[in-house]
Design a protein around this motif. Structure first.
Motif, mmCIF file in Angstrom:
data_model
loop_
_atom_site.group_PDB
_atom_site.id
_atom_site.type_symbol
_atom_site.label_atom_id
_atom_site.label_comp_id
_atom_site.label_asym_id
_atom_site.label_seq_id
_atom_site.Cartn_x
_atom_site.Cartn_y
_atom_site.Cartn_z
ATOM 1 N N MET A 283 24.697 36.964 41.443
ATOM 2 C CA MET A 283 25.414 38.086 40.855
ATOM 3 C C MET A 283 26.854 37.760 40.458
ATOM 4 O O MET A 283 27.353 38.282 39.447
ATOM 5 C CB MET A 283 25.379 39.293 41.789
ATOM 6 N N PRO A 284 27.577 36.898 41.190
ATOM 7 C CA PRO A 284 28.949 36.585 40.770
ATOM 8 C C PRO A 284 29.049 36.004 39.363
ATOM 9 O O PRO A 284 30.049 36.223 38.673
ATOM 10 C CB PRO A 284 29.416 35.569 41.822
ATOM 11 N N ARG A 285 28.011 35.307 38.922
ATOM 12 C CA ARG A 285 28.076 34.739 37.567
ATOM 13 C C ARG A 285 27.987 35.837 36.513
ATOM 14 O O ARG A 285 28.423 35.653 35.370
ATOM 15 C CB ARG A 285 26.960 33.710 37.371
ATOM 16 N N VAL A 286 27.441 36.988 36.899
ATOM 17 C CA VAL A 286 27.406 38.143 36.004
ATOM 18 C C VAL A 286 28.724 38.899 36.092
ATOM 19 O O VAL A 286 29.362 39.211 35.077
ATOM 20 C CB VAL A 286 26.225 39.068 36.358
ATOM 21 N N ASN A 311 31.461 25.656 37.851
ATOM 22 C CA ASN A 311 32.716 25.616 37.096
ATOM 23 C C ASN A 311 32.474 25.831 35.598
ATOM 24 O O ASN A 311 31.346 26.119 35.166
ATOM 25 C CB ASN A 311 33.497 24.332 37.389
ATOM 26 N N ASP A 312 33.524 25.673 34.795
ATOM 27 C CA ASP A 312 33.458 25.999 33.364
ATOM 28 C C ASP A 312 32.435 25.171 32.595
ATOM 29 O O ASP A 312 31.998 25.583 31.502
ATOM 30 C CB ASP A 312 34.838 25.811 32.715
ATOM 31 N N TYR A 317 25.639 29.335 34.306
ATOM 32 C CA TYR A 317 25.720 29.335 35.758
ATOM 33 C C TYR A 317 27.160 29.296 36.281
ATOM 34 O O TYR A 317 27.385 29.218 37.488
ATOM 35 C CB TYR A 317 24.933 28.161 36.339
ATOM 36 N N LYS A 318 28.128 29.358 35.372
ATOM 37 C CA LYS A 318 29.527 29.414 35.789
ATOM 38 C C LYS A 318 29.750 30.586 36.742
ATOM 39 O O LYS A 318 29.296 31.704 36.494
ATOM 40 C CB LYS A 318 30.446 29.561 34.559
ATOM 41 N N ASN A 319 30.435 30.318 37.835
ATOM 42 C CA ASN A 319 30.804 31.298 38.866
ATOM 43 C C ASN A 319 29.633 31.777 39.726
ATOM 44 O O ASN A 319 29.770 32.727 40.498
ATOM 45 C CB ASN A 319 31.557 32.493 38.271
#
Length: 360
Positions: A283-286, A311-312, A317-319
């Motif tokens: 969920m954090p990637r959202v 990462n960037d 899948y970032k974050n």
């Protein structure tokens, strides 16, 4: 509801110290008292007065007291199983039967006219409980409680503990087990290497022991077996989440504010389509899709218990937050920290869809 408990031993301790201990436990939200009556040596009236005095202190503080008894004590004090008035007059919540009877006896005891809870010894993988239930026991008044083990090396292995406990959870019976204080010296016997139910928990920090028992999903109440636990131990137990795992972690120096926010402010859950490499909290990637996250600490081999955030360079899948289960390398993930070493084994309890949190 899940509760915390502590133990006192009136035949091996001082009333004022016990009273102070109960008051301290009350301060930290403890609700249960385990009290041993396996080793009394006084007259019936002397025993009754001594135990009732401290039990009444607990009652005034809102505790429930369970008295550990054996057939020998019934004989010594001339108490009949057909008449539990002795225990009613002690003002206890229930009695724990340290030894088994024939099933019919336990079932009949559960209908005692005083409404005393009958707590059974859980630390045997036999068809004991089913036998009692088959005699039409009054199940709301049947509880289960594991043993504790004063001698190092003699407590239960986890797989056996699970088998024993599942027999009780199958019937929806309220359950309890013990953790060990690392400073308490008082127990029922003259050997005290800590008083846990599980051998692997014996030397762990007390909060980790409690997390282990609650995470099993098999234990409702966690009780400190030996007295007296320190105030720091009582405080640590009071902070344990009894309904989901909260892992303690340490951040690396380069962890960014967004990575700390992802770790500490998210209600994490493991994806249902699990894998063996990492626990994924997606969920954090959202939530933080548009927040930049430059690479750092990403050129190393990650170890079990490391906490990672994409990462960037990780695209969609970032974050995303991940916790490592197997060592691997992946430069598109930043290591932001690691779980406390003594809690890494608790990762085994994070199943598909399990909820968990991270804290410092």
């Amino acid at each position: 509801m899940r509760n915390l408990g502590l133990s006192i031993y009136p035949d091996h301790s001082d009333f004022e110290k016990n009273k102070n201990y109960l008051e301290l436990g009350h301060k930290y939200g403890f609700k249960r008292i385990f009290m041993s009556m396996l080793e009394v040596g006084d007259s019936v009236e002397a025993v009754k007065n001594k135990y009732r005095k401290i039990i009444d202190v607990g009652n005034r503080l809102g505790y429930q007291t369970f008295l550990d008894v054996s057939p020998r004590i019934f004989q010594k004090l001339n108490i009949s199983y057909a008449d539990l008035s002795f225990f009613h007059e002690l003002h206890v919540t229930g009695i724990r039967l340290d030894q088994a009877f024939d099933g019919a006896t336990e079932a009949m005891l559960s209908y005692n006219k005083y409404g005393l809870i009958i707590e059974l010894n859980m630390s045997n993988n036999v068809d004991y409980l089913n036998n009692i239930i088959s005699y039409q026991a009054n199940t709301p008044f049947i509880y289960g409680c594991h043993n504790f083990y004063p001698q190092v090396g003699t407590a239960l292995p986890f797989d056996f503990f699970v088998k024993c406990s599942q027999r009780f959870k199958h019937f929806g019976i309220h359950t309890a087990a013990f953790v060990a204080s690392q400073v308490g010296k008082i127990g029922p016997w003259n050997v005290n290497d800590g008083l846990p139910t599980l051998e692997e928990d014996r030397r762990l920090p007390i909060a980790v022991q409690a997390k282990h028992l609650f995470a099993s999903g098999l234990i409702d109440d966690v009780i400190i077996g030996n007295a007296y636990a320190s105030e720091a131990e009582l405080a640590a137990l009071s902070q344990v989440d009894r309904y989901q795992l909260k892992f303690k972690m340490n951040f690396v120096s380069a962890a960014s504010e967004i990575e700390k926010k992802i770790a500490l402010e998210t209600q994490h859950f493991r994806r249902g389509d699990m894998n063996q490499l990492v626990i994924r909290s997606t969920m954090p990637r959202v939530t933080y899709k548009s927040v930049p996250n430059p690479p750092h600490d990403n050129q190393i081999e990650y170890q079990k218990g490391d906490v990672l955030v994409g990462n960037d360079s990780f695209g969609i899948y970032k974050n995303e937050l991940q916790i490592v289960l197997k060592p691997h390398k992946e430069p598109r993930k930043n290591k932001i920290g690691q779980l406390s070493p003594e809690e890494v084994f608790l990762l085994d309890f994070i199943k598909p869809w399990s909820k968990f949190k991270l804290q410092i």
